[in-house]
Design an enzyme around this catalytic site. Structure first.
Site, short mmCIF file in Angstrom:
data_model
loop_
_atom_site.label_atom_id
_atom_site.label_comp_id
_atom_site.label_asym_id
_atom_site.label_seq_id
_atom_site.Cartn_x
_atom_site.Cartn_y
_atom_site.Cartn_z
NE ARG A 1 24.88 47.12 -43.55
CZ ARG A 1 26.09 47.49 -43.10
NH1 ARG A 1 26.47 47.13 -41.89
NH2 ARG A 1 26.90 48.18 -43.85
CB CYS B 1 20.93 37.08 -42.11
SG CYS B 1 21.30 38.70 -42.79
CB CYS C 1 23.27 36.23 -37.52
SG CYS C 1 24.13 37.79 -37.25
CE1 TYR D 1 8.42 38.39 -54.20
CE2 TYR D 1 8.69 40.02 -52.45
CZ TYR D 1 9.10 38.85 -53.09
OH TYR D 1 10.18 38.13 -52.62
CG ASP E 1 37.71 28.22 -40.18
OD1 ASP E 1 36.67 27.75 -40.67
OD2 ASP E 1 37.93 29.45 -40.10
P1 ADP Z 1 38.62 30.17 -36.75
O1 ADP Z 1 37.89 30.75 -37.90
O2 ADP Z 1 38.30 28.73 -36.51
O3 ADP Z 1 38.51 30.98 -35.51
P2 ADP Z 1 41.12 31.36 -37.66
O4 ADP Z 1 41.99 30.82 -38.72
O5 ADP Z 1 40.37 32.58 -37.92
O6 ADP Z 1 40.17 30.16 -37.19
O7 ADP Z 1 41.94 31.65 -36.36
C1 ADP Z 1 42.90 30.76 -35.88
C2 ADP Z 1 43.85 31.53 -34.99
O8 ADP Z 1 44.68 30.61 -34.33
C3 ADP Z 1 44.76 32.48 -35.76
O9 ADP Z 1 44.69 33.76 -35.17
C4 ADP Z 1 46.15 31.88 -35.60
O10 ADP Z 1 47.16 32.86 -35.50
C5 ADP Z 1 45.99 31.14 -34.28
N1 ADP Z 1 46.91 30.00 -34.11
C6 ADP Z 1 47.17 29.02 -34.99
N2 ADP Z 1 48.05 28.13 -34.46
C7 ADP Z 1 48.34 28.56 -33.22
C8 ADP Z 1 49.17 28.08 -32.18
N3 ADP Z 1 49.86 26.97 -32.31
N4 ADP Z 1 49.22 28.79 -31.03
C9 ADP Z 1 48.47 29.92 -30.86
N5 ADP Z 1 47.69 30.41 -31.83
C10 ADP Z 1 47.60 29.75 -32.98
FE1 SF4 Z 2 24.44 41.37 -40.36
FE2 SF4 Z 2 24.34 38.97 -39.27
FE3 SF4 Z 2 23.14 39.40 -41.57
FE4 SF4 Z 2 25.81 39.41 -41.47
S1 SF4 Z 2 24.47 37.67 -41.07
S2 SF4 Z 2 24.49 40.89 -42.50
S3 SF4 Z 2 26.13 40.26 -39.43
S4 SF4 Z 2 22.62 40.32 -39.62
#
Ligand code: ADP
Ligand code: SF4
Length: 664
Positions: free
Chosen positions: A286, A338, A350, A174, A628
């Site tokens: 960090r 962030c 975050c 800056y 998700d």
């Molecule tokens: P999010 O980001 O929304 O938490 P993820 O894809 O990271 O979703 O996690 C979804 C989890 O759900 C995974 O660990 C997967 O193994 C689990 N899963 C998906 N279907 C089933 C089910 N029918 N019974 C139990 N666990 C499940």
């Molecule tokens: Fe760290 Fe949160 Fe920033 Fe990711 S979003 S770098 S976990 S402070």
């Protein structure tokens, strides 16, 4: 638990100029995407940090004049009395917790767009502003005199707003850094350092009796050389400055994503500053390990532990050390989400701390959730990814019995998979911290290797079900470039396959990145390192374009170049030929065949919500899909949605989001 006395040095007060910091935890100035647009949101967020034990809590960069307007990024300002009142909300919230409040007075010089103010930027040269095709004005003597007046006036307003620390900001490319830069300001050394010294003197003279004068300054020139001259400058500044907040010009290291940079990367660069200046020193790194923090004090590197991201991920980090609850520290994973949102002109969020930015708007506190009054019915959460784990944590803390069923042996979902990408092991903290916290809650039971079908859910007899079953990468090419998918893609490997251990067969690997964040680039890196011949193809103009917001883009591209990955841009996947993947130029449609043994389309994800559909009409009292499974997003979306769902269950419906009302 009482504090381990070994950590006492972190809790010793320290006098800085006319004020005394209550401890050694210094939340350095960091952008929030709130600035002068969201003063109440900001005040509540900074207040929570002070409540969590940060002894000094600073604003973000705070413009001293309209000619420093960083639109579209949002910054603070101290231009008038209105701004004074807005900042007073923050200083009051911080003082209420016994902490000091600081402000970083800022002029962006040649870098700012001034897209809002339409004034010319100012600098030692007339140069291109950042990301826009127009230039600043070269400052003359009168401009310099005006700048000094603006800075002084802003410092006086800062004291009116009750700030205890006032920064002279000479870093991060800056205005003052531009004056110090021998390339942008090729005059002799005394002339180059003159403006920084003048502003330090002005600030001390104007407010030094009430506030500590700090400076944020780099220990080398822009190109990493000139350390000796900088040390001489620091020495010259020392009588005028109460605290040195030091850094290096390489923002990619200072703000380093964990993919490339680990804890305390600046120590070797700044270790001399304390001896040179004889003044207290703060620097970021960090820092999330109390041991590392202690080491910085013990070895005489720092007097204050500087933190932006660790204080965002866990506003209560100091308090947890104080109370001997180290295992409760929610460590930053270094994803830079962030920071990304500041660039997007949106308030900060975050990945680890879903309450960040929601303190005022939704009334969320990072540590407390409202307990259930009366009897709480049990809740079944299907899926222990980030959304399911976070929902279980919130509900468990509210006193609700929770059954958390996970299909896999190891929980974590996408986090467990994505943390296998090169450099991303720290991302597993999203899972590990939650597992640690869940283990402390007897009312939450985690069932591993328990894939739940419709019948399994109904057999539990639980009437409240959250479906957190996540999403999986699509195999048919559906995505931005091909919203209807691509017929005849044949056998492909998805990112989920690769991260679960599958590997390409013989022949070249082609990765098509229609997503634009980091997954495709990470896979290219991983597979190239394993010896595969890899071509990375993107419809955009660069590798992992969106990761520019997280400061990772350029390094990711450099890494792929270094790994020998062939990079093709401006091409969209169109189909599959004999031993080829077929692409078309996004501008002309001209076809291009790329030799391909294994195709990995990284296009979009399919919500895994079959269970949710199957449970419709089965008499459940609550049936909601979260994370998700509802809308595939980034990890922070899933954590936030799990948190929201955990708070919302058995609670009155949430009203509209609270907005900052502009008086009309
Ligand atoms: P999010 O980001 O929304 O938490 P993820 O894809 O990271 O979703 O996690 C979804 C989890 O759900 C995974 O660990 C997967 O193994 C689990 N899963 C998906 N279907 C089933 C089910 N029918 N019974 C139990 N666990 C499940
Ligand atoms: Fe760290 Fe949160 Fe920033 Fe990711 S979003 S770098 S976990 S402070």
């Amino acid at each position: 638990m009482p504090r381990d006395p070994r950590f006492d040095p972190l809790f010793q007060p320290l006098k800085i100029g006319p004020v005394t910091a209550p401890n050694r935890f210094w939340q350095v100035p960091h952008c929030t995407g709130m600035g002068n647009r969201h003063p109440r949101t900001l005040a509540a967020m900074r207040g929570v940090k002070a409540e969590g034990g940060w002894g000094v809590v600073n604003t973000e960069y705070c413009s001293i004049h309209e000619s420093s307007d960083d639109t579209p990024a949002i910054h603070a300002s101290l231009w008038d009395d209105h701004d004074v009142r807005a900042h007073a909300l923050m200083t009051e919230a911080v003082h209420f917790q016994g902490a000091l409040a600081g402000v970083e007075l800022w002029h962006g010089g040649i870098r700012v767009s001034n897209a809002w103010s339409r004034l010319a930027g100012l600098g030692p040269v007339s140069a291109m502003a950042e990301n826009v095709p127009w230039q600043s004005a070269r400052m003359d003597r009168q401009d310099v005199a005006l700048l000094r007046q603006w800075h002084r006036a802003a410092a006086l307003r800062a004291v009116q707003a009750d700030f205890d620390v006032v920064y002279v900001y000479a870093a991060h490319t800056y205005l003052l850094a531009q004056f110090l830069d021998p390339v942008l300001n090729p005059v002799d050394w005394e002339a180059r350092i003159g403006l920084v010294l003048a502003l330090a003197e002005d600030t001390r003279e104007a407010v030094g009796h009430r506030a500590a004068v700090a400076t944020r300054i780099e220990v080398t020139d822009e190109d990493g050389t000139g350390q000796e001259e900088r040390a001489r400058l620091l020495e010259r500044l020392a009588p005028l400055i109460d605290v040195f907040d030091v850094t290096i010009p390489d923002y990619g290291t200072e703000m380093g994503p964990s993919r490339f940079v680990k804890e305390a990367p600046l120590e070797n660069h700044v270790a001399h500053v304390r001896a040179v200046t004889g003044k207290p020193v703060v620097c970021v790194g960090r820092f999330t390990s109390p041991e590392t923090m202690l080491g910085q004090l013990r070895r005489g590197v720092l007097d204050f532990i500087g933190a932006a991201r660790p204080s965002i991920a866990d506003p209560f980090l100091p308090k947890k050390i104080d109370e001997g609850r180290m295992e409760d520290i929610r460590e930053c994973i270094g994803c830079n989400i962030c920071y990304a949102h500041d660039g997007l002109g949106a308030p900060i969020r975050c990945t680890q701390n879903p309450a960040m930015g929601e303190e005022w708007r939704r009334g969320w506190h990072p540590e407390d959730v409202p307990a259930i009054t009366g009897r709480a019915d049990p809740v079944l959460i299907v899926g222990a990814g980030p959304s399911g784990m976070e929902a279980a944590l919130v509900l468990g803390r509210r006193g609700v019995p929770v059954l958390l069923a996970e299909a896999e042996d190891s929980p974590g979902g996408r986090v467990t998979r994505e943390a296998r990408l090169p450099g991303l092991s720290e991302w597993a903290r999203v899972r590990d911290w939650r597992l640690g916290q869940l283990a402390k809650l007897p009312q939450v039971e985690l069932f591993r290797a328990s894939r739940m079908g419709v019948q399994d859910v109904l057999e539990t007899g639980v009437g409240h079900v959250l479906v957190a079953t996540g999403s999986l990468w699509r195999r048919d090419g559906t995505g931005r470039s091909n919203p209807g998918g691509i017929a005849g893609l044949g056998a492909v490997l998805t990112p989920d396959d690769i991260l679960a251990g599958a590997r390409p067969g013989d022949g070249p690997v082609v990765i098509f990145d229609d997503e634009g964040y980091h997954i495709a680039a990470g896979l290219a890196d991983l597979l190239a390192a394993e010896g595969h011949e890899v071509t990375y193809v993107s419809p955009g103009g660069a590798v992992a374009e969106w990761s520019a917001y997280t400061t990772e883009q350029s390094r990711l591209q450099a890494r792929l170049i270094g790994q020998g990955v062939t990079i093709l841009t401006h091409l969209a996947l169109a189909g599959r030929g004999e031993g080829t993947a077929e692409f078309a130029c996004v501008h002309t449609g001209k076809p291009l065949g790329v030799a391909c043994g294994t195709l990995i389309p990284v296009t979009s994800r399919e919500p895994q919500d079959g269970l949710w559909h199957g449970l419709q009409g089965k008499g459940l009292t609550t049936l909601e899909r979260i994370g998700d499974a509802r809308a595939p997003g980034l990890i922070f979306h899933a954590v936030h949605d799990g948190h929201r769902a955990g708070r919302a269950l058995f609670a009155p419906p949430e009203g509209p989001l609270r907005r900052e009302v502009i008086a009309l």
